[in-house]
Motif scaffolding. Structure first.
Motif, PDB file in Angstrom:
ATOM      1  N   PRO A 113       0.825  -1.222   0.000  1.00 28.33           N
ATOM      2  CA  PRO A 113       0.000   0.000   0.000  1.00 28.33           C
ATOM      3  C   PRO A 113       0.858   1.271   0.000  1.00 28.33           C
ATOM      4  N   ASP A 114       0.270   2.364  -0.481  1.00 22.44           N
ATOM      5  CA  ASP A 114       1.011   3.616  -0.700  1.00 22.44           C
ATOM      6  C   ASP A 114       1.671   4.191   0.550  1.00 22.44           C
ATOM      7  N   HIS A 115       1.086   3.913   1.727  1.00 21.83           N
ATOM      8  CA  HIS A 115       1.651   4.518   2.948  1.00 21.83           C
ATOM      9  C   HIS A 115       2.919   3.814   3.429  1.00 21.83           C
ATOM     10  N   ILE A 116       3.302   2.742   2.730  1.00 25.62           N
ATOM     11  CA  ILE A 116       4.507   1.988   3.119  1.00 25.62           C
ATOM     12  C   ILE A 116       5.618   2.256   2.102  1.00 25.62           C
ATOM     13  N   ASP A 117       6.807   2.567   2.619  1.00 20.68           N
ATOM     14  CA  ASP A 117       7.972   2.844   1.781  1.00 20.68           C
ATOM     15  C   ASP A 117       8.593   1.510   1.341  1.00 20.68           C
ATOM     16  N   GLU A 118       8.399   1.193   0.061  1.00 24.67           N
ATOM     17  CA  GLU A 118       8.829  -0.098  -0.489  1.00 24.67           C
ATOM     18  C   GLU A 118      10.324  -0.351  -0.275  1.00 24.67           C
ATOM     19  N   GLN A 119      11.136   0.673  -0.538  1.00 22.94           N
ATOM     20  CA  GLN A 119      12.586   0.496  -0.431  1.00 22.94           C
ATOM     21  C   GLN A 119      13.014   0.222   1.014  1.00 22.94           C
ATOM     22  N   ALA A 120      12.360   0.894   1.956  1.00 20.94           N
ATOM     23  CA  ALA A 120      12.680   0.676   3.379  1.00 20.94           C
ATOM     24  C   ALA A 120      12.379  -0.769   3.776  1.00 20.94           C
ATOM     25  N   ILE A 121      11.317  -1.318   3.211  1.00 18.08           N
ATOM     26  CA  ILE A 121      10.923  -2.707   3.504  1.00 18.08           C
ATOM     27  C   ILE A 121      11.951  -3.678   2.923  1.00 18.08           C
ATOM     28  N   ILE A 122      12.343  -3.433   1.672  1.00 13.53           N
ATOM     29  CA  ILE A 122      13.338  -4.286   1.005  1.00 13.53           C
ATOM     30  C   ILE A 122      14.642  -4.295   1.807  1.00 13.53           C
ATOM     31  N   GLU A 123      15.047  -3.110   2.274  1.00 14.35           N
ATOM     32  CA  GLU A 123      16.320  -2.987   2.990  1.00 14.35           C
ATOM     33  C   GLU A 123      16.264  -3.574   4.399  1.00 14.35           C
ATOM     34  N   ALA A 124      15.046  -3.765   4.928  1.00 12.33           N
ATOM     35  CA  ALA A 124      14.895  -4.313   6.285  1.00 12.33           C
ATOM     36  C   ALA A 124      15.101  -5.828   6.321  1.00 12.33           C
ATOM     37  N   ILE A 125      14.931  -6.474   5.175  1.00 14.67           N
ATOM     38  CA  ILE A 125      15.073  -7.939   5.130  1.00 14.67           C
ATOM     39  C   ILE A 125      16.556  -8.314   5.188  1.00 14.67           C
ATOM     40  N   ASP A 126      16.872  -9.298   6.023  1.00 17.90           N
ATOM     41  CA  ASP A 126      18.246  -9.810   6.109  1.00 17.90           C
ATOM     42  C   ASP A 126      18.675 -10.277   4.711  1.00 17.90           C
ATOM     43  N   PRO A 127      19.795  -9.742   4.173  1.00 20.72           N
ATOM     44  CA  PRO A 127      20.204 -10.098   2.799  1.00 20.72           C
ATOM     45  C   PRO A 127      20.293 -11.598   2.543  1.00 20.72           C
ATOM     46  N   ILE A 128      20.648 -12.370   3.572  1.00 20.59           N
ATOM     47  CA  ILE A 128      20.793 -13.822   3.388  1.00 20.59           C
ATOM     48  C   ILE A 128      19.428 -14.508   3.260  1.00 20.59           C
ATOM     49  N   LYS A 129      18.356 -13.805   3.695  1.00 20.81           N
ATOM     50  CA  LYS A 129      16.992 -14.345   3.588  1.00 20.81           C
ATOM     51  C   LYS A 129      16.193 -13.655   2.479  1.00 20.81           C
ATOM     52  N   ASP A 130      16.858 -12.770   1.739  1.00 21.71           N
ATOM     53  CA  ASP A 130      16.203 -11.955   0.703  1.00 21.71           C
ATOM     54  C   ASP A 130      16.044 -12.748  -0.593  1.00 21.71           C
ATOM     55  N   VAL A 131      15.058 -13.656  -0.617  1.00 19.72           N
ATOM     56  CA  VAL A 131      14.910 -14.570  -1.756  1.00 19.72           C
ATOM     57  C   VAL A 131      14.434 -13.877  -3.038  1.00 19.72           C
ATOM     58  N   ASP A 132      13.967 -12.629  -2.935  1.00 19.74           N
ATOM     59  CA  ASP A 132      13.637 -11.847  -4.130  1.00 19.74           C
ATOM     60  C   ASP A 132      14.892 -11.284  -4.786  1.00 19.74           C
ATOM     61  N   GLY A 133      15.976 -11.188  -4.008  1.00 17.29           N
ATOM     62  CA  GLY A 133      17.229 -10.641  -4.553  1.00 17.29           C
ATOM     63  C   GLY A 133      17.214  -9.143  -4.746  1.00 17.29           C
ATOM     64  N   PHE A 134      16.365  -8.428  -3.975  1.00 16.46           N
ATOM     65  CA  PHE A 134      16.217  -6.978  -4.175  1.00 16.46           C
ATOM     66  C   PHE A 134      17.041  -6.129  -3.192  1.00 16.46           C
ATOM     67  N   HIS A 135      17.586  -6.750  -2.134  1.00 21.47           N
ATOM     68  CA  HIS A 135      18.334  -5.980  -1.136  1.00 21.47           C
ATOM     69  C   HIS A 135      19.594  -5.375  -1.781  1.00 21.47           C
ATOM     70  N   PRO A 136      19.936  -4.115  -1.401  1.00 22.34           N
ATOM     71  CA  PRO A 136      21.113  -3.472  -2.014  1.00 22.34           C
ATOM     72  C   PRO A 136      22.383  -4.320  -1.972  1.00 22.34           C
ATOM     73  N   SER A 137      22.563  -5.118  -0.920  1.00 26.09           N
ATOM     74  CA  SER A 137      23.786  -5.919  -0.856  1.00 26.09           C
ATOM     75  C   SER A 137      23.758  -7.055  -1.882  1.00 26.09           C
ATOM     76  N   ASN A 138      22.578  -7.619  -2.165  1.00 28.96           N
ATOM     77  CA  ASN A 138      22.473  -8.629  -3.226  1.00 28.96           C
ATOM     78  C   ASN A 138      22.585  -7.995  -4.611  1.00 28.96           C
ATOM     79  N   VAL A 139      22.065  -6.768  -4.738  1.00 28.35           N
ATOM     80  CA  VAL A 139      22.203  -6.036  -6.011  1.00 28.35           C
ATOM     81  C   VAL A 139      23.687  -5.774  -6.283  1.00 28.35           C
ATOM     82  N   ALA A 140      24.411  -5.371  -5.235  1.00 30.83           N
ATOM     83  CA  ALA A 140      25.853  -5.100  -5.386  1.00 30.83           C
ATOM     84  C   ALA A 140      26.602  -6.359  -5.802  1.00 30.83           C
ATOM     85  N   LYS A 141      26.234  -7.494  -5.201  1.00 28.80           N
ATOM     86  CA  LYS A 141      26.889  -8.760  -5.569  1.00 28.80           C
ATOM     87  C   LYS A 141      26.627  -9.104  -7.036  1.00 28.80           C
ATOM     88  N   LEU A 142      25.411  -8.818  -7.498  1.00 29.66           N
ATOM     89  CA  LEU A 142      25.085  -9.077  -8.902  1.00 29.66           C
ATOM     90  C   LEU A 142      25.935  -8.194  -9.820  1.00 29.66           C
TER      91      LEU A 142
END
Length: 279
Positions: free
Chosen positions: A99-128
């Motif tokens: 929903p619009d009241h939630i900051d999508e990027q903040a949510i993506i960044e809150a997920i532990d990169p090792i559990k980020d199965v979507d591959g959207f966390h900045p640390s997984n993006v950097a690895k790519l």
């Protein structure tokens, strides 16, 4: 040639199923995927159902947490934090869009990169970007599996990706680049789009416009990967490519439905297993 995503994805899931069965036989904990759904978006509900079914098929545990649209960002961040700390959970996925009241990027960044199965966390993006081992977004990774399934070598080939999203366009461009392709990313501001796409040995269409690419956009003998999921004038599912107009001109093409879509779910299962092993 039709690149059958249903068949290829089924094989991937069968392989994962065997691995999970082996874990069970050895008395080990089995992988678990947690999916968070906020709101009542019908398409999101369908996607989540498909993900649960895929978990059941491969023998993984799935945990679905549904909240109504009034669920706050603070509550969602607290929920993600608890899942990050939960040793029984290997993969965390927040179904987008939120929903619009939630900051999508903040949510993506809150997920532990090792559990980020979507591959959207900045640390997984950097690895790519750096071509290091990490969790890669599922749809782009699925497209690489499709090319592998038809034994298509990208080395030296010209790839045109139309669409520059963080979910598909940018990551698939990097994956092709890592396989020594010459990559062009085209988008809504690209001039002479037809001239650009007609150079492509591999055309990846990801713009969300039904049947936009007819045969005049496609080189003879090209491989076409259609990421679009649209409805045509008769309310039938269709891709970004005018399949009927293009199919006789190309070497290989993905249909819609039954092409890239099933691969996304299969690679989500693969990422969950990878996350489990990494932990």
């Amino acid at each position: 040639m039709l690149i059958n995503g249903k068949e290829i994805s089924k094989q991937i899931k069968e392989d994962i199923k065997k691995e999970v069965e082996l874990l069970k036989e050895e008395g080990k904990r089995i992988p678990c995927l947690a999916v968070i759904l906020i709101g009542e978006d019908p398409a999101s509900q369908v996607y989540v159902r498909n993900k649960i079914r895929a978990c059941e098929f491969v023998g993984m545990k799935s945990m679905t947490i549904s909240k109504d649209a009034s669920f706050t960002q603070e509550e969602l961040l607290a929920l993600i934090d608890s899942l990050n700390k939960n040793e029984e959970v290997d993969g965390i996925l927040v179904q987008l869009p939120v929903p619009d009241h939630i900051d999508e990027q903040a949510i993506i960044e809150a997920i532990d990169p090792i559990k980020d199965v979507d591959g959207f966390h900045p640390s997984n993006v950097a690895k790519l970007v750096l071509n290091e081992d990490g969790l890669v977004p599922c749809t782009p990774q699925g497209m690489m599996c499709m090319l592998d399934a038809i034994n298509y070598d990208l080395d030296g080939k010209e790839v045109v990706v139309v669409g520059r999203s963080n979910i598909v366009g940018k990551p698939v461009s990097l994956l092709c680049l890592h396989r020594n392709a010459t990559v062009t990313i085209a988008h809504s501001h690209t001039g002479n789009l037809r001239d650009v796409t007609k150079r492509a040995d591999v055309l990846i269409a990801a713009i969300g416009k039904p049947k936009f690419f007819d045969s005049s956009y496609v080189k003879e003998g090209a491989v076409v990967l259609d990421v679009g999921m649209n409805r045509d004038e008769n309310n039938k599912l269709c891709g970004d490519v005018d399949f009927d107009d293009v199919v006789d001109k190309v070497q290989a093409i993905t249909p819609v439905p039954g092409g890239v879509g099933p691969m996304t779910i299969a690679l989500l299962m693969s990422n969950t297993l990878k996350s489990y092993k990494a932990r």
